[in-house]
Design a protein around this motif. Structure first.
Motif, PDB file in Angstrom:
ATOM      1  N   MET A  50      -2.489  21.039   0.190  1.00  0.00           N
ATOM      2  CA  MET A  50      -3.199  20.027   0.963  1.00  0.00           C
ATOM      3  C   MET A  50      -2.443  18.711   0.863  1.00  0.00           C
ATOM      4  SD  MET A  50      -7.171  20.684  -0.004  1.00  0.00           S
ATOM      5  CE  MET A  50      -7.136  21.828  -1.377  1.00  0.00           C
ATOM      6  N   LEU A  51      -2.558  17.934   1.906  1.00  0.00           N
ATOM      7  CA  LEU A  51      -2.001  16.593   1.941  1.00  0.00           C
ATOM      8  C   LEU A  51      -3.171  15.616   1.901  1.00  0.00           C
ATOM      9  CD1 LEU A  51       0.320  14.555   2.338  1.00  0.00           C
ATOM     10  CD2 LEU A  51       0.051  14.906   4.811  1.00  0.00           C
ATOM     11  N   VAL A  52      -3.172  14.752   0.903  1.00  0.00           N
ATOM     12  CA  VAL A  52      -4.206  13.732   0.750  1.00  0.00           C
ATOM     13  C   VAL A  52      -3.552  12.397   1.076  1.00  0.00           C
ATOM     14  CG1 VAL A  52      -5.843  12.653  -0.845  1.00  0.00           C
ATOM     15  CG2 VAL A  52      -5.299  15.097  -1.087  1.00  0.00           C
ATOM     16  N   THR A  53      -3.994  11.758   2.159  1.00  0.00           N
ATOM     17  CA  THR A  53      -3.391  10.491   2.554  1.00  0.00           C
ATOM     18  C   THR A  53      -4.432   9.375   2.521  1.00  0.00           C
ATOM     19  OG1 THR A  53      -3.752  11.053   4.881  1.00  0.00           O
ATOM     20  CG2 THR A  53      -1.563  11.450   4.003  1.00  0.00           C
ATOM     21  N   GLY A  54      -4.014   8.284   1.936  1.00  0.00           N
ATOM     22  CA  GLY A  54      -4.835   7.078   1.920  1.00  0.00           C
ATOM     23  C   GLY A  54      -4.275   6.096   2.930  1.00  0.00           C
ATOM     24  N   SER A  55      -5.115   5.651   3.846  1.00  0.00           N
ATOM     25  CA  SER A  55      -4.655   4.697   4.858  1.00  0.00           C
ATOM     26  C   SER A  55      -4.639   3.293   4.269  1.00  0.00           C
ATOM     27  CB  SER A  55      -5.576   4.737   6.079  1.00  0.00           C
ATOM     28  OG  SER A  55      -5.466   5.987   6.721  1.00  0.00           O
ATOM     29  N   GLY A  56      -3.499   2.682   4.382  1.00  0.00           N
ATOM     30  CA  GLY A  56      -3.331   1.336   3.856  1.00  0.00           C
ATOM     31  C   GLY A  56      -3.338   0.292   4.949  1.00  0.00           C
ATOM     32  N   ALA A  57      -3.290  -0.965   4.533  1.00  0.00           N
ATOM     33  CA  ALA A  57      -3.300  -2.073   5.482  1.00  0.00           C
ATOM     34  C   ALA A  57      -2.012  -2.883   5.441  1.00  0.00           C
ATOM     35  CB  ALA A  57      -4.486  -2.996   5.191  1.00  0.00           C
ATOM     36  N   ASP A  87       0.810  -1.226   0.000  1.00  0.00           N
ATOM     37  CA  ASP A  87       0.000   0.000   0.000  1.00  0.00           C
ATOM     38  C   ASP A  87       0.840   1.271   0.000  1.00  0.00           C
ATOM     39  OD1 ASP A  87      -2.253  -1.552  -0.104  1.00  0.00           O
ATOM     40  OD2 ASP A  87      -2.684  -1.418   2.039  1.00  0.00           O
ATOM     41  N   ASP A  88       2.139   1.144   0.235  1.00  0.00           N
ATOM     42  CA  ASP A  88       3.021   2.313   0.168  1.00  0.00           C
ATOM     43  C   ASP A  88       3.066   2.898  -1.241  1.00  0.00           C
ATOM     44  OD1 ASP A  88       4.611   4.107   1.586  1.00  0.00           O
ATOM     45  OD2 ASP A  88       6.445   3.151   0.884  1.00  0.00           O
ATOM     46  N   ALA A  89       2.605   2.156  -2.231  1.00  0.00           N
ATOM     47  CA  ALA A  89       2.595   2.625  -3.625  1.00  0.00           C
ATOM     48  C   ALA A  89       1.363   3.467  -3.960  1.00  0.00           C
ATOM     49  CB  ALA A  89       2.673   1.426  -4.568  1.00  0.00           C
ATOM     50  N   LEU A  90       0.549   3.805  -2.976  1.00  0.00           N
ATOM     51  CA  LEU A  90      -0.668   4.584  -3.241  1.00  0.00           C
ATOM     52  C   LEU A  90      -0.387   5.894  -3.979  1.00  0.00           C
ATOM     53  CD1 LEU A  90      -2.897   4.213  -0.066  1.00  0.00           C
ATOM     54  CD2 LEU A  90      -3.541   3.702  -2.410  1.00  0.00           C
ATOM     55  N   GLY A  91       0.621   6.646  -3.544  1.00  0.00           N
ATOM     56  CA  GLY A  91       0.929   7.930  -4.180  1.00  0.00           C
ATOM     57  C   GLY A  91       1.269   7.793  -5.655  1.00  0.00           C
ATOM     58  N   PRO A  92       2.285   6.982  -6.014  1.00  0.00           N
ATOM     59  CA  PRO A  92       2.622   6.809  -7.425  1.00  0.00           C
ATOM     60  C   PRO A  92       1.482   6.211  -8.255  1.00  0.00           C
ATOM     61  CG  PRO A  92       4.424   6.042  -6.057  1.00  0.00           C
ATOM     62  CD  PRO A  92       3.277   6.354  -5.139  1.00  0.00           C
ATOM     63  N   MET A  93       0.739   5.287  -7.668  1.00  0.00           N
ATOM     64  CA  MET A  93      -0.377   4.695  -8.409  1.00  0.00           C
ATOM     65  C   MET A  93      -1.487   5.724  -8.640  1.00  0.00           C
ATOM     66  SD  MET A  93      -0.583   0.832  -6.927  1.00  0.00           S
ATOM     67  CE  MET A  93      -1.612   0.197  -8.255  1.00  0.00           C
ATOM     68  N   CYS A 138      -1.310   4.903   9.411  1.00  0.00           N
ATOM     69  CA  CYS A 138      -2.230   5.168  10.514  1.00  0.00           C
ATOM     70  C   CYS A 138      -3.634   5.432   9.957  1.00  0.00           C
ATOM     71  CB  CYS A 138      -1.747   6.355  11.334  1.00  0.00           C
ATOM     72  SG  CYS A 138      -1.583   7.873  10.376  1.00  0.00           S
ATOM     73  N   GLY A 139      -4.602   5.389  10.794  1.00  0.00           N
ATOM     74  CA  GLY A 139      -5.978   5.600  10.368  1.00  0.00           C
ATOM     75  C   GLY A 139      -6.639   4.296   9.967  1.00  0.00           C
ATOM     76  N   GLU A 140      -7.924   4.350   9.765  1.00  0.00           N
ATOM     77  CA  GLU A 140      -8.694   3.178   9.354  1.00  0.00           C
ATOM     78  C   GLU A 140      -8.303   2.793   7.930  1.00  0.00           C
ATOM     79  OE1 GLU A 140     -11.293   0.081   9.544  1.00  0.00           O
ATOM     80  OE2 GLU A 140     -10.837   1.440  11.202  1.00  0.00           O
ATOM     81  N   PRO A 141      -7.764   1.597   7.705  1.00  0.00           N
ATOM     82  CA  PRO A 141      -7.368   1.192   6.352  1.00  0.00           C
ATOM     83  C   PRO A 141      -8.513   1.350   5.355  1.00  0.00           C
ATOM     84  CG  PRO A 141      -6.507  -0.371   7.942  1.00  0.00           C
ATOM     85  CD  PRO A 141      -7.449   0.544   8.694  1.00  0.00           C
ATOM     86  N   GLY A 142      -8.174   1.958   4.208  1.00  0.00           N
ATOM     87  CA  GLY A 142      -9.153   2.186   3.155  1.00  0.00           C
ATOM     88  C   GLY A 142      -9.748   3.584   3.168  1.00  0.00           C
ATOM     89  N   THR A 143      -9.483   4.343   4.224  1.00  0.00           N
ATOM     90  CA  THR A 143     -10.027   5.704   4.302  1.00  0.00           C
ATOM     91  C   THR A 143      -9.024   6.713   3.754  1.00  0.00           C
ATOM     92  OG1 THR A 143      -9.205   6.051   6.560  1.00  0.00           O
ATOM     93  CG2 THR A 143     -11.447   5.155   6.325  1.00  0.00           C
ATOM     94  N   VAL A 144      -9.535   7.887   3.407  1.00  0.00           N
ATOM     95  CA  VAL A 144      -8.711   8.964   2.865  1.00  0.00           C
ATOM     96  C   VAL A 144      -8.922  10.202   3.718  1.00  0.00           C
ATOM     97  CG1 VAL A 144      -8.312  10.446   0.856  1.00  0.00           C
ATOM     98  CG2 VAL A 144      -8.792   8.016   0.535  1.00  0.00           C
ATOM     99  N   ARG A 145      -7.844  10.889   3.987  1.00  0.00           N
ATOM    100  CA  ARG A 145      -7.886  12.109   4.793  1.00  0.00           C
ATOM    101  C   ARG A 145      -7.291  13.263   3.991  1.00  0.00           C
ATOM    102  NH1 ARG A 145      -4.268  13.462  10.021  1.00  0.00           N
ATOM    103  NH2 ARG A 145      -5.306  15.376  10.584  1.00  0.00           N
ATOM    104  N   VAL A 146      -7.928  14.413   4.052  1.00  0.00           N
ATOM    105  CA  VAL A 146      -7.402  15.620   3.421  1.00  0.00           C
ATOM    106  C   VAL A 146      -7.079  16.606   4.540  1.00  0.00           C
ATOM    107  CG1 VAL A 146      -7.871  17.536   1.854  1.00  0.00           C
ATOM    108  CG2 VAL A 146      -8.794  15.263   1.350  1.00  0.00           C
TER     109      VAL A 146
END
Length: 147
Positions: free
Chosen positions: A100-107, A2-8, A55-63
């Motif tokens: 803004m920082l858009v983060t996707g929580s991975g598992a 899931d660390d590949a979320l940004g490039p993907m 961190c955060g609930e896996p699958g959620t996105v935070r802005v």
């Protein structure tokens, strides 16, 4: 993993954003942020940093809204945080964009070659959310634009 979320996300967003919006959009995919990005960043009106989070609930996105914030200058040689990069742009070029920082929580971050189910969910949400953030952004001089 899931660390590949940004490039993907950058790869998936490229066809969605280039040509679809009536504004200029530049997508950069970086393994990590580095000080040389301060110059192109200073020319932007809006910067969206997209990254994975453990961190955060896996699958959620935070802005999260970002502001220029100086950090440890020794860290400029290895890994730069987005707020420190904004501060560097401000210090060197006299301006920093709204950001803004858009983060996707991975598992799953180790021992995987593909996204987890939660990572795919976060990627889908990032790709839905980022175009909306860009479209809803109003640059300071937008009110002066010709009709």
């Amino acid at each position: 993993g899931d660390d590949a979320l940004g490039p993907m996300a950058a790869e998936r967003l490229r066809p969605l954003l280039t040509g679809a919006l009536r504004i200029s959009v530049e997508l950069l995919s970086c393994h990590q942020l580095y000080p040389e990005l301060a110059e192109p960043l200073a020319r932007c009106e809006l910067a969206l940093f997209v990254d994975a989070a453990a961190c955060g609930e896996p699958g959620t996105v935070r802005v999260q809204r970002l502001w220029p914030q100086s950090g440890d200058t020794a860290s400029l040689t290895h890994h730069v945080q987005p707020a420190a990069l904004l501060a560097l742009a401000q210090a060197l070029y006299g301006r920093a964009p709204e950001a803004m920082l858009v983060t996707g929580s991975g598992a799953t971050f180790e021992g995987c070659e593909s996204l987890s189910e939660q990572g795919r969910k976060a990627l889908h949400e990032i790709c839905r959310l980022v175009p909306r953030l860009i479209q809803n952004f109003r640059a300071p001089d937008d009110s002066l634009a010709a009709e």
